[in-house]
Design a protein around this motif. Structure first.
Motif, PDB file in Angstrom:
ATOM      1  N   MET A   1       0.821  -1.218   0.000  1.00  0.00           N
ATOM      2  CA  MET A   1       0.000   0.000   0.000  1.00  0.00           C
ATOM      3  C   MET A   1       0.854   1.268   0.000  1.00  0.00           C
ATOM      4  O   MET A   1       0.346   2.341  -0.285  1.00  0.00           O
ATOM      5  CB  MET A   1      -0.918   0.020   1.207  1.00  0.00           C
ATOM      6  N   LYS A   2       2.127   1.130   0.331  1.00  0.00           N
ATOM      7  CA  LYS A   2       2.971   2.325   0.444  1.00  0.00           C
ATOM      8  C   LYS A   2       3.001   3.115  -0.855  1.00  0.00           C
ATOM      9  O   LYS A   2       2.893   4.353  -0.856  1.00  0.00           O
ATOM     10  CB  LYS A   2       4.389   1.931   0.867  1.00  0.00           C
ATOM     11  N   LEU A   3       3.165   2.418  -1.985  1.00  0.00           N
ATOM     12  CA  LEU A   3       3.219   3.112  -3.277  1.00  0.00           C
ATOM     13  C   LEU A   3       1.890   3.799  -3.584  1.00  0.00           C
ATOM     14  O   LEU A   3       1.867   4.908  -4.126  1.00  0.00           O
ATOM     15  CB  LEU A   3       3.575   2.121  -4.389  1.00  0.00           C
ATOM     16  N   ARG A   9      -0.932  10.988  -2.395  1.00  0.00           N
ATOM     17  CA  ARG A   9      -0.402  12.297  -1.985  1.00  0.00           C
ATOM     18  C   ARG A   9      -0.089  13.152  -3.216  1.00  0.00           C
ATOM     19  O   ARG A   9      -0.362  14.353  -3.246  1.00  0.00           O
ATOM     20  CB  ARG A   9       0.875  12.114  -1.151  1.00  0.00           C
ATOM     21  N   TYR A  10       0.483  12.529  -4.220  1.00  0.00           N
ATOM     22  CA  TYR A  10       0.806  13.227  -5.465  1.00  0.00           C
ATOM     23  C   TYR A  10      -0.466  13.751  -6.140  1.00  0.00           C
ATOM     24  O   TYR A  10      -0.520  14.889  -6.617  1.00  0.00           O
ATOM     25  CB  TYR A  10       1.542  12.256  -6.380  1.00  0.00           C
ATOM     26  N   ASP A  17       8.494  12.693  -5.164  1.00  0.00           N
ATOM     27  CA  ASP A  17       9.312  12.162  -6.255  1.00  0.00           C
ATOM     28  C   ASP A  17       8.672  10.854  -6.711  1.00  0.00           C
ATOM     29  O   ASP A  17       8.671   9.853  -5.992  1.00  0.00           O
ATOM     30  CB  ASP A  17      10.743  11.903  -5.769  1.00  0.00           C
ATOM     31  N   MET A  18       8.120  10.853  -7.918  1.00  0.00           N
ATOM     32  CA  MET A  18       7.310   9.733  -8.377  1.00  0.00           C
ATOM     33  C   MET A  18       8.084   8.722  -9.216  1.00  0.00           C
ATOM     34  O   MET A  18       7.498   7.742  -9.688  1.00  0.00           O
ATOM     35  CB  MET A  18       6.129  10.269  -9.194  1.00  0.00           C
ATOM     36  N   SER A  19       9.385   8.918  -9.394  1.00  0.00           N
ATOM     37  CA  SER A  19      10.153   8.008 -10.255  1.00  0.00           C
ATOM     38  C   SER A  19      10.036   6.564  -9.782  1.00  0.00           C
ATOM     39  O   SER A  19       9.689   5.657 -10.548  1.00  0.00           O
ATOM     40  CB  SER A  19      11.625   8.431 -10.282  1.00  0.00           C
ATOM     41  N   GLY A  20      10.331   6.346  -8.500  1.00  0.00           N
ATOM     42  CA  GLY A  20      10.260   4.996  -7.960  1.00  0.00           C
ATOM     43  C   GLY A  20       8.832   4.483  -7.863  1.00  0.00           C
ATOM     44  O   GLY A  20       8.576   3.287  -8.019  1.00  0.00           O
ATOM     45  N   VAL A  21       7.883   5.390  -7.612  1.00  0.00           N
ATOM     46  CA  VAL A  21       6.475   5.002  -7.493  1.00  0.00           C
ATOM     47  C   VAL A  21       5.962   4.479  -8.833  1.00  0.00           C
ATOM     48  O   VAL A  21       5.315   3.421  -8.896  1.00  0.00           O
ATOM     49  CB  VAL A  21       5.615   6.195  -7.014  1.00  0.00           C
ATOM     50  N   GLU A  53       4.720  14.869 -16.479  1.00  0.00           N
ATOM     51  CA  GLU A  53       5.900  15.061 -15.627  1.00  0.00           C
ATOM     52  C   GLU A  53       6.839  13.855 -15.592  1.00  0.00           C
ATOM     53  O   GLU A  53       8.019  14.008 -15.296  1.00  0.00           O
ATOM     54  CB  GLU A  53       5.447  15.404 -14.202  1.00  0.00           C
ATOM     55  N   TYR A  54       6.319  12.659 -15.880  1.00  0.00           N
ATOM     56  CA  TYR A  54       7.151  11.448 -15.826  1.00  0.00           C
ATOM     57  C   TYR A  54       6.879  10.566 -17.048  1.00  0.00           C
ATOM     58  O   TYR A  54       6.585   9.376 -16.919  1.00  0.00           O
ATOM     59  CB  TYR A  54       6.864  10.657 -14.539  1.00  0.00           C
TER      60      TYR A  54
END
Length: 373
Positions: A1-3, A9-10, A17-21, A53-54
């Motif tokens: 659920m962390k991701l 939040r985003y 920082d959404m790169s890893g998400v 953005e990504y």
């Protein structure tokens, strides 16, 4: 659920920082979460932002086209429904004011105005609090609306232009009669300002009066508390409350923050909301990243973990509960006893409200029979 929490939040405008998400996200699982929690529109806004953005990260972990099209269609439907409900809310408010009744629109379209995109929030019915006697509201409703077959303690159920409407005698109730009486006195003291706080809806849809943030921080917490014992609450209601807590209106008075917070905390204790407020602060912190300096009271980790587990299991208004015998999906009789069984799990956390819930519900059942038209 962390991701998923970081993605949420985003979506709400936080800098993440959404790169890893993006790289680790299971998009189907995110869609299922958003659907269960009535957050499809909000999460689709986040996906559109990711595309800008990504873009490279999305290419490496793309969303299935069919899933994306389904999601887009749901988001467009939410937008259209918001436009319809905005029109009905404005029409209802204007009609009541024209007929000499002071009122304000609770939750719903007023809450949507606090979102980055007011059309992304899943709309529901239109709740209007009318500042008048029960007798006058009943007389007015019988002349102006087609009414349901029964009447409830705090509102009348009807509709306007196909949208469900609730005409409230008072905003919310509590199961414990002692705290309920205190709450009603608090509502009466604060009624005038709420009916005077007029705002404009998007795209010239009209005007409505909505409660102030200072009122909502108590009222909407009470609403969460009531539904927690009734059927459950979902992430949509938590996000609504997040925007209340961080609203600009509360930030404006931050020069007097210590005085305001001290007054608010005394009210929460007086109304029996202190323990639940701590649980909500924990959820807002863990899921949405609310900072401690913006909290209305200290976090309560023990009760907060219980609340978060109930939210994740039950979804929007508890419609998806698998435990407690799937109680929200049962018939009236079975649901009655399963509700009691569920609320007994909460006695050691909230004894006054949990023990009062079956008593209040039984009394309310017979009160409704007695007061049917």
């Amino acid at each position: 659920m962390k991701l998923i929490f970081e993605f949420l939040r985003y979506c709400l405008g936080n800098k993440v920082d959404m790169s890893g998400v993006v790289a680790g996200m299971n998009w189907q699982r995110l869609y299922e979460f958003a659907s269960k929690q009535a957050m499809l529109g909000v999460c689709f806004d986040g996906i559109e932002r990711l595309g800008k953005e990504y873009p490279e990260e999305l290419k490496r972990n793309p969303i299935d086209r069919n899933l994306l099209m389904t999601w887009m269609g749901a988001a467009q439907q939410i937008r259209r429904q918001n436009m319809k409900v905005n029109g009905v809310a404005s029409k209802l408010y204007s009609m009541l004011r024209k007929d000499g009744l002071r009122c304000c629109i609770l939750k719903g379209q007023g809450n949507a105005l606090m979102y980055p995109n007011p059309y992304s929030r899943n709309p529901g019915d239109v709740d209007v609090w009318i500042d008048a006697s029960r007798e006058r509201i009943m007389e007015y409703a019988q002349k102006k609306f087609e009414l349901e077959d029964d009447i409830r303690l705090q509102h009348i159920e009807t509709s306007l232009d196909g949208v469900p409407v609730e005409l409230h005698f008072f905003p919310c109730s509590m199961n414990n009669l002692f705290y309920h009486a205190r709450l009603q006195k608090w509502f009466k003291r604060n009624a005038d300002l709420q009916c005077s706080n007029v705002v404009s809806l998007p795209d010239d849809a009209g005007e409505i009066a909505v409660p102030t943030a200072a009122f909502n921080v108590v009222y909407q917490l009470t609403h969460l508390y009531h539904h927690f014992f009734d059927e459950g609450i979902g992430m949509r209601q938590i996000v609504d409350y997040y925007f209340v807590v961080i609203s600009d209106e509360l930030l404006v008075i931050s020069d007097e923050l210590l005085v305001i917070r001290d007054t608010l905390q005394r009210e929460l204790k007086h109304l029996g909301l202190w323990k639940f407020a701590g649980a909500v602060m924990y959820v807002l912190h863990e899921v949405l990243g609310l900072s401690e300096e913006k909290m209305i009271c200290p976090m309560d980790e023990k009760r907060g973990k219980l609340l978060l587990a109930e939210i994740l299991n039950g979804g929007n208004f508890g419609k998806h509960f698998t435990k407690y015998g799937h109680f929200t999906q049962q018939g009236m009789a079975k649901k009655y006893f399963l509700k009691i069984w569920r609320n007994m799990h909460f006695v050691r956390y909230y004894p006054a409200e949990a023990l009062s819930e079956p008593v209040f519900r039984t009394w309310h059942f017979f009160w409704r029979i007695k007061n049917k038209k």
